[in-house]
Design a protein around this motif. Structure first.
Motif, PDB file in Angstrom:
ATOM      1  N   LEU A 165       8.733  -9.559  -6.039  1.00 37.76           N
ATOM      2  CA  LEU A 165       7.685  -9.764  -5.026  1.00 37.76           C
ATOM      3  C   LEU A 165       7.966 -10.969  -4.133  1.00 37.76           C
ATOM      4  CD1 LEU A 165       4.799  -8.238  -4.914  1.00 37.76           C
ATOM      5  CD2 LEU A 165       3.929 -10.422  -5.645  1.00 37.76           C
ATOM      6  N   VAL A 166       8.436 -12.030  -4.809  1.00 40.98           N
ATOM      7  CA  VAL A 166       8.673 -13.297  -4.113  1.00 40.98           C
ATOM      8  C   VAL A 166       9.660 -13.114  -2.961  1.00 40.98           C
ATOM      9  CG1 VAL A 166       9.528 -15.641  -4.473  1.00 40.98           C
ATOM     10  CG2 VAL A 166       8.142 -14.541  -6.219  1.00 40.98           C
ATOM     11  N   LYS A 167      10.736 -12.406  -3.244  1.00 40.72           N
ATOM     12  CA  LYS A 167      11.767 -12.231  -2.225  1.00 40.72           C
ATOM     13  C   LYS A 167      11.257 -11.369  -1.073  1.00 40.72           C
ATOM     14  CE  LYS A 167      16.302 -12.602  -4.273  1.00 40.72           C
ATOM     15  NZ  LYS A 167      17.279 -11.815  -4.992  1.00 40.72           N
ATOM     16  N   LEU A 168      10.482 -10.317  -1.444  1.00 37.82           N
ATOM     17  CA  LEU A 168      10.063  -9.346  -0.434  1.00 37.82           C
ATOM     18  C   LEU A 168       9.197  -9.948   0.665  1.00 37.82           C
ATOM     19  CD1 LEU A 168       9.056  -6.276  -2.645  1.00 37.82           C
ATOM     20  CD2 LEU A 168      11.243  -6.823  -1.604  1.00 37.82           C
ATOM     21  N   TYR A 169       8.215 -10.751   0.262  1.00 41.14           N
ATOM     22  CA  TYR A 169       7.244 -11.210   1.242  1.00 41.14           C
ATOM     23  C   TYR A 169       7.466 -12.647   1.726  1.00 41.14           C
ATOM     24  CZ  TYR A 169       4.913  -6.984  -0.354  1.00 41.14           C
ATOM     25  OH  TYR A 169       4.626  -5.682  -0.680  1.00 41.14           O
ATOM     26  N   ALA A 170       8.446 -13.335   1.151  1.00 36.84           N
ATOM     27  CA  ALA A 170       8.638 -14.753   1.494  1.00 36.84           C
ATOM     28  C   ALA A 170       8.838 -14.997   3.003  1.00 36.84           C
ATOM     29  CB  ALA A 170       9.769 -15.349   0.684  1.00 36.84           C
ATOM     30  N   PRO A 171       9.697 -14.225   3.702  1.00 34.34           N
ATOM     31  CA  PRO A 171       9.897 -14.532   5.135  1.00 34.34           C
ATOM     32  C   PRO A 171       8.614 -14.386   5.948  1.00 34.34           C
ATOM     33  CG  PRO A 171      11.584 -13.018   4.326  1.00 34.34           C
ATOM     34  CD  PRO A 171      10.580 -13.139   3.235  1.00 34.34           C
ATOM     35  N   ALA A 172       7.839 -13.318   5.693  1.00 34.78           N
ATOM     36  CA  ALA A 172       6.603 -13.113   6.472  1.00 34.78           C
ATOM     37  C   ALA A 172       5.596 -14.217   6.164  1.00 34.78           C
ATOM     38  CB  ALA A 172       6.006 -11.754   6.146  1.00 34.78           C
ATOM     39  N   LEU A 173       5.529 -14.622   4.905  1.00 32.43           N
ATOM     40  CA  LEU A 173       4.583 -15.685   4.548  1.00 32.43           C
ATOM     41  C   LEU A 173       4.979 -17.011   5.170  1.00 32.43           C
ATOM     42  CD1 LEU A 173       3.632 -14.958   0.831  1.00 32.43           C
ATOM     43  CD2 LEU A 173       2.359 -14.456   2.894  1.00 32.43           C
ATOM     44  N   ASP A 174       6.280 -17.206   5.317  1.00 33.01           N
ATOM     45  CA  ASP A 174       6.755 -18.430   5.956  1.00 33.01           C
ATOM     46  C   ASP A 174       6.319 -18.454   7.427  1.00 33.01           C
ATOM     47  OD1 ASP A 174       8.132 -20.856   5.955  1.00 33.01           O
ATOM     48  OD2 ASP A 174       9.846 -19.910   6.943  1.00 33.01           O
ATOM     49  N   GLU A 175       6.411 -17.310   8.068  1.00 35.23           N
ATOM     50  CA  GLU A 175       5.982 -17.174   9.466  1.00 35.23           C
ATOM     51  C   GLU A 175       4.491 -17.508   9.602  1.00 35.23           C
ATOM     52  OE1 GLU A 175       6.999 -17.058  12.939  1.00 35.23           O
ATOM     53  OE2 GLU A 175       8.611 -16.829  11.470  1.00 35.23           O
ATOM     54  N   ILE A 176       3.701 -16.974   8.680  1.00 32.86           N
ATOM     55  CA  ILE A 176       2.240 -17.212   8.719  1.00 32.86           C
ATOM     56  C   ILE A 176       1.956 -18.705   8.473  1.00 32.86           C
ATOM     57  CG2 ILE A 176       0.012 -16.646   7.612  1.00 32.86           C
ATOM     58  CD1 ILE A 176       1.209 -13.828   7.058  1.00 32.86           C
ATOM     59  N   LYS A 300       7.697  -1.870   1.990  1.00 34.49           N
ATOM     60  CA  LYS A 300       6.331  -1.333   1.982  1.00 34.49           C
ATOM     61  C   LYS A 300       5.309  -2.371   1.515  1.00 34.49           C
ATOM     62  CE  LYS A 300       7.654   3.434   1.200  1.00 34.49           C
ATOM     63  NZ  LYS A 300       7.850   4.469   0.190  1.00 34.49           N
ATOM     64  N   SER A 301       4.099  -2.254   2.074  1.00 35.13           N
ATOM     65  CA  SER A 301       3.026  -3.142   1.621  1.00 35.13           C
ATOM     66  C   SER A 301       2.500  -2.618   0.280  1.00 35.13           C
ATOM     67  CB  SER A 301       1.882  -3.116   2.628  1.00 35.13           C
ATOM     68  OG  SER A 301       1.348  -1.806   2.666  1.00 35.13           O
ATOM     69  N   ILE A 302       1.632  -3.420  -0.337  1.00 38.63           N
ATOM     70  CA  ILE A 302       1.089  -3.000  -1.629  1.00 38.63           C
ATOM     71  C   ILE A 302       0.280  -1.718  -1.489  1.00 38.63           C
ATOM     72  CG2 ILE A 302      -0.679  -3.692  -3.332  1.00 38.63           C
ATOM     73  CD1 ILE A 302       0.789  -6.411  -3.392  1.00 38.63           C
ATOM     74  N   ILE A 303      -0.500  -1.613  -0.413  1.00 36.14           N
ATOM     75  CA  ILE A 303      -1.331  -0.409  -0.270  1.00 36.14           C
ATOM     76  C   ILE A 303      -0.443   0.837  -0.112  1.00 36.14           C
ATOM     77  CG2 ILE A 303      -1.779  -0.463   2.240  1.00 36.14           C
ATOM     78  CD1 ILE A 303      -4.653   0.416   1.528  1.00 36.14           C
TER      79      ILE A 303
END
Ligand code: HEM
Length: 507
Positions: A165-176, A300-303
């Motif tokens: 999970l950490v790898k998947l969403y890390a770049p987008a979370l960094d942007e936010i 893919k997102s969680i949903i």
């Protein structure tokens, strides 16, 4: 002859004495080994119908109305010791507080097959009775119990607890996080605004982050306009729900018998929360349907992942993420910022680690753990007994809420050295060091709860907070210019405003 008679009498006396001694000895031994009855557990006195409520009244109450959970736990521990009973009122279950981690460890472990964690009775009533048609028998993790909970959790665990999970969403979370810092820099010139609204700003960031992971879309919480308004209402709903649940469920309220004004407000809030959340979920689904081609699983997102497993579960989980994943993360982040601001030398060590090339950031992890030891969102954990237990020599029947006062225990000298100080090193030093965290029982500090029913958003929360702190500290010095920050408990822990943070650019 006389001698024989005396001997005989003596023999009889010794025999009878021996018999009596054995009888009393075995009776008392048997009795003392038997668990003492539940009613004999020490605790606050109770009045008919009102239970222990008078203790919490202004002026006359021994505890008073404004005590937060930490103060209450301290009062009960000092007055009654390791096991304390509080009688329930208005259909609320009886409660037992256990102050020895080994004791609640014993109960919680024995309940692991189907752990019951009651709470939010108004939400349960809303889902199961009032809006039954909408929920159609599928409730979220926070409210479901027994087999329904197990079935739901089994479906969502592999998606939300994936180590990748950490790898998947890390770049987008960094942007936010970058956008959040730009926003913070804009707001910081208005000192008064940040003093009263820092929590709102941080909650916008946590909502934007969790919505991205959950729904794969950006809500636009930092923008001005219509989108931002919806997000603001969602944030307000989450807060109002906590405030109202506190009034309806922690104080005597007859809402089960008739609709009180607070109960009506609660229903309105739940309707609005669901309406906005449903709007976001529908938008996310529409985007997925319109795409018409498949994308790699990791994008893919969680949903989207959950929709492939069970549509109702996907919708409920997304709704729950937008509810359970915003104030919890915001409170924890503010707690960590405060600890770093008031311990500049720790902030400096952390900054050095963040600026280094090493990919592992153990000091950052230790800072977060230590901050959650001092400022956990939930001051206590809870399980309702589904069977009988014998704990600390007492019988505990089925249907009792067993409370683990973890925040209080985490601040006791007997569990941690220099317990009130923010010392991230305790999580890193080896066991010969007096600071070593392992001196405490492993159940002492449980910021994300326990076992199979522990927080499902843990990885997401840690990822969001660590990403934000990494970004912020690289070019910002955080300090605190005011009196100590105080906590007030309203179901969850909250901070008392104003906030006296100062954010200075260091680049
Ligand atoms: C730092 C932030 C957070 C903290 C400290 C926290 C803490 C907790 C705690 C203590 C529990 C109760 C666990 C138990 O009874 O053993 C819990 C449950 C839960 N949390 Fe979190 N939480 C956080 C963030 C999140 C996020 C981001 C989400 C959503 C993605 C989330 C969703 C949930 C859900 C759905 C449950 C119920 C789990 C179940 O009953 O199976 N939490 N959380």
């Amino acid at each position: 002859m006389n001698n024989i008679k005396t001997n005989c009498l003596l023999y009889r006396i010794v025999y009878i004495w021996n018999f009596c001694f054995r009888y009393i000895y075995y009776r008392t031994r048997r009795y003392s080994n038997a668990p003492k009855p539940f009613d004999t557990i020490p605790g606050l006195s109770s009045l008919p119908f009102l239970g222990p409520v008078h203790h919490f009244m202004p002026v006359i109450g021994s505890i008073g109305p404004s005590a937060n959970f930490y103060d209450l736990a301290q009062h009960l521990y000092e007055k009654f010791g390791n096991i304390v009973k509080l009688n329930g009122i208005f259909a609320r279950a009886n409660m037992v507080l256990l102050f020895e981690p080994k004791d609640f460890d014993q109960v919680y472990r024995a309940e692991e097959t189907a752990p019951l964690r009651p709470g939010f009775d108004t939400l349960v009533y809303y889902q199961e009775e009032l809006r039954r048609d909408k929920y159609d028998g599928v409730y979220g993790l926070t409210t479901a119990q027994g087999l329904k909970w197990r079935d739901f959790r089994t479906k969502v665990n592999p998606v939300l607890l994936k180590p990748k999970l950490v790898k998947l969403y890390a770049p987008a979370l960094d942007e936010i996080s970058k956008e959040m810092i730009t926003r913070l820099n804009k707001c910081k010139h208005d000192k008064n605004y940040l003093q009263w609204n820092l929590d709102l700003e941080i909650t916008k960031w946590s909502l934007e982050s969790v919505a991205y992971i959950g729904l794969g879309t950006r809500l636009g919480c930092f923008q001005n306009g219509k989108e931002n308004q919806k997000a603001n209402i969602l944030i307000k709903c989450a807060r109002d729900m906590m405030e109202l649940a506190y009034k309806l469920e922690f104080f005597p309220s007859p809402w089960r018998y008739f609709a009180t004004p607070n109960f009506k407000k609660m229903i309105k809030t739940l309707d609005t929360q669901w309406e906005i959340s449903e709007y976001y979920i529908k938008e996310a689904k529409k985007k997925i349907d319109e795409r018409k081609h498949s994308i790699p699983e990791e994008d893919k997102s969680i949903i989207e992942k959950l929709l492939a497993i069970d549509e109702k579960v996907a919708i409920m989980m997304a709704n729950e993420m937008l509810l359970a994943g915003i104030d919890t993360v915001a409170f924890t982040t503010i707690g960590l910022l405060y600890n770093l601001a008031t311990n500049p030398e720790v902030q400096e060590i952390l900054r050095m680690e963040l600026q280094s090339d090493q990919s592992n950031k153990p000091y950052l992890r230790a800072c977060l753990k230590e901050s959650m030891r001092l400022y956990p969102v939930l001051p206590a954990n809870l399980r309702r007994t589904s069977k009988e237990h014998v704990v600390a020599g007492y019988h505990i029947p089925k249907g009792v809420d067993v409370i683990a006062p973890n925040e209080f225990l985490s601040k006791l000298e007997k569990n941690y050295t220099r317990p009130m100080e923010f010392l991230p090193e305790r999580w890193l030093v080896d066991k010969l060091d007096p600071l070593y965290y392992g001196k405490a029982h492993p159940m002492t500090t449980l910021p994300f709860g326990f076992g199979v029913r522990s927080c499902i958003g843990r990885r997401i929360a840690e990822l969001e907070i660590e990403t934000f702190i990494k970004r912020l500290l690289c070019d910002t010095k955080v300090s605190w210019e005011g009196p100590s920050l105080e906590v007030v408990t309203k179901v969850f822990n909250n901070f008392k405003k104003p906030y006296y943070f100062k954010f200075e650019s260091i680049s």
